[in-house]
Design an enzyme around this catalytic site. Structure first.
Site, short mmCIF file in Angstrom:
data_model
loop_
_atom_site.label_atom_id
_atom_site.label_comp_id
_atom_site.label_asym_id
_atom_site.label_seq_id
_atom_site.Cartn_x
_atom_site.Cartn_y
_atom_site.Cartn_z
N SER A 153 -7.39 -3.03 4.95
CA SER A 153 -7.33 -2.69 3.53
C SER A 153 -5.92 -2.69 2.98
O SER A 153 -4.97 -2.26 3.64
CB SER A 153 -7.93 -1.31 3.29
N GLY A 154 -5.82 -3.16 1.74
CA GLY A 154 -4.53 -3.20 1.06
C GLY A 154 -3.75 -4.46 1.37
O GLY A 154 -2.86 -4.85 0.64
N HIS A 165 -7.39 2.91 -2.53
CA HIS A 165 -8.27 3.73 -1.69
C HIS A 165 -7.62 4.12 -0.37
O HIS A 165 -8.13 5.00 0.32
CB HIS A 165 -9.63 3.03 -1.47
N ASP A 223 -8.61 -1.36 -7.42
CA ASP A 223 -8.20 -0.83 -6.12
C ASP A 223 -6.83 -1.35 -5.71
O ASP A 223 -6.70 -2.16 -4.79
CB ASP A 223 -9.27 -1.18 -5.07
N1 ARG Z 1 -12.13 -0.44 3.32
C1 ARG Z 1 -11.62 -1.10 4.49
C2 ARG Z 1 -10.29 -0.47 4.87
O1 ARG Z 1 -10.01 0.59 4.41
C3 ARG Z 1 -11.57 -2.58 4.32
C4 ARG Z 1 -12.92 -3.14 4.48
C5 ARG Z 1 -13.00 -4.59 4.23
N2 ARG Z 1 -14.32 -4.95 4.60
C6 ARG Z 1 -14.83 -6.17 4.55
N3 ARG Z 1 -16.03 -6.38 5.01
N4 ARG Z 1 -14.13 -7.17 4.09
O2 ARG Z 1 -9.59 -0.95 5.74
#
Ligand code: ARG
Length: 362
Positions: free
Chosen positions: A214-215, A61, A117
């Site tokens: 993320s990642g 993503h 993902d």
């Molecule tokens: N989708 C988020 C990003 O792109 C990560 C979110 C993780 N959220 C959580 N509550 N653990 O960085």
């Protein structure tokens, strides 16, 4: 928002500052200097994990937009750097990135549900930073529900905070039960699928990954030292809310692990899957004094996740010494703490458990 996030200032959310030396496989995913202005801090948008000198695992993503995956030529990976705005370590261009596909050649990543993902990035030159292995099929116990895990990144330190730290941060969480996590998310209409997702958080919230993490890696400690990679930061509802653990790509389970392992093995001959590691022993206190009491005598009952473990107890600032359950202490009025550490039959220290209480009176 219905729930105010439980946060303390200056964390991953609820974490602490750390360095790349502690988590050398951590990488930052950034736009190349030719694409975006500024230093690494200004260009970073996700985290990633080095699994070989030339391969990084990160989230799908992070790249997906307008129905597809943009070409690799605008992205780079930063390794060996604690402070993103510095020029420490290496910034290495993506050579390419591999989005896992089904039998028809369609990406497995599903942008609506966030299944699968993950992507595998090939670097244009090797990184000199240390790598981490993915937990293997004989290492499932290292990431069973309740086991401790660590999450790292340069993401937001508060839900909706826009407070992005320059220095790498670490949070300690625990692997969550698949069903319990799926239930929490089902209540708000979000499907958490335990075949491709793994949850981790804290009972009561307060520690979590957040936007910008993320990642990046979720790792578990293993007995005798070292870590294994088990997840990549994927999504959540807000950050660090009590009822919603973070959701991670389930990298160490069969389907994702096999895709990553086979791909990298075929490209490099390197096996990125770990074997033989055992879980760290957990220490669990099942009975103890009330948080505030007038009783000077306290009785503790505890157990270890590994049979035939022994225990070491440290009361306040005294010397640690061998102890057994039940364990009785007599203390003066004031604040007290007892740290109990299980030691497995091989003599390896487990994750300690800590209890604080206060005896009223004078
Ligand atoms: N989708 C988020 C990003 O792109 C990560 C979110 C993780 N959220 C959580 N509550 N653990 O960085």
């Amino acid at each position: 928002e219905a729930h105010a996030p439980v946060t303390r200032a200056g964390r991953i959310v609820g974490g602490t500052k750390t360095t790349i030396t502690q988590w050398p496989w951590q990488t930052a995913i950034a736009f190349r200097p030719s694409v975006a202005a500024g230093n690494g801090f200004q260009r970073q948008f996700c985290g990633g994990t080095l699994v070989t000198p030339t391969f990084v695992v990160t989230a799908a993503h992070c790249f997906y937009r307008n129905g597809g995956f943009p070409s690799a030529d605008q992205y780079s990976v930063i390794t060996g750097r604690t402070n993103l705005s510095s020029s420490a370590g290496q910034e290495i261009d993506f050579d390419s990135y591999f989005v896992p596909v089904d039998a028809l050649g369609n990406p497995l990543f599903n942008p609506d549900a966030f299944e699968f993902d993950f992507v595998i990035v090939r670097l244009s030159v090797p990184s000199v930073s240390s790598t981490i292995q993915i937990a293997g099929p004989d290492e499932r116990a290292t990431w069973a529900a309740g086991q401790p895990a660590f999450v790292t990144g340069w993401g937001d330190t508060a839900e909706g905070g826009g407070a992005f730290p320059d220095a790498l941060r670490i949070g300690r969480v625990a692997i969550a039960d698949d069903l319990a996590c799926a239930d929490s998310y089902a209540a708000v209409g979000t499907t958490v699928r335990p075949d491709t997702m793994l949850c981790a958080g804290r009972f009561g919230g307060g520690v979590d990954t957040c936007q910008g993490d993320s990642g990046g890696p979720m790792v578990v400690p293993v007995s005798g030292g070292g870590f294994r990679l088990v997840g990549d930061t994927s999504f959540g509802i807000g950050c660090a809310r009590p009822e919603f653990p973070g959701v991670y790509g389930r990298l160490a389970d069969d389907s994702l692990r096999a895709i990553i392992g086979d791909f990298i093995l075929s490209q490099t001959g390197i096996d990125v899957i770990g074997s033989g590691a055992r879980p760290v022993t957990l220490t669990m206190i099942t009975q103890g004094p009330k948080k505030m009491t007038t009783k000077r005598k306290a009785r503790f009952v505890f157990e270890a996740s590994e049979p035939a473990s022994t225990f070491r107890c440290r009361l306040d600032h005294r010397r640690e010494r061998p102890c057994a359950s039940p364990f009785l202490v007599r203390v003066h009025p004031g604040k007290h703490k007892l740290r109990i550490t299980a030691v497995n039959p091989l003599g390896e220290r487990g994750q300690p458990a800590l209890r604080r209480w206060r005896v009223l009176g004078r």
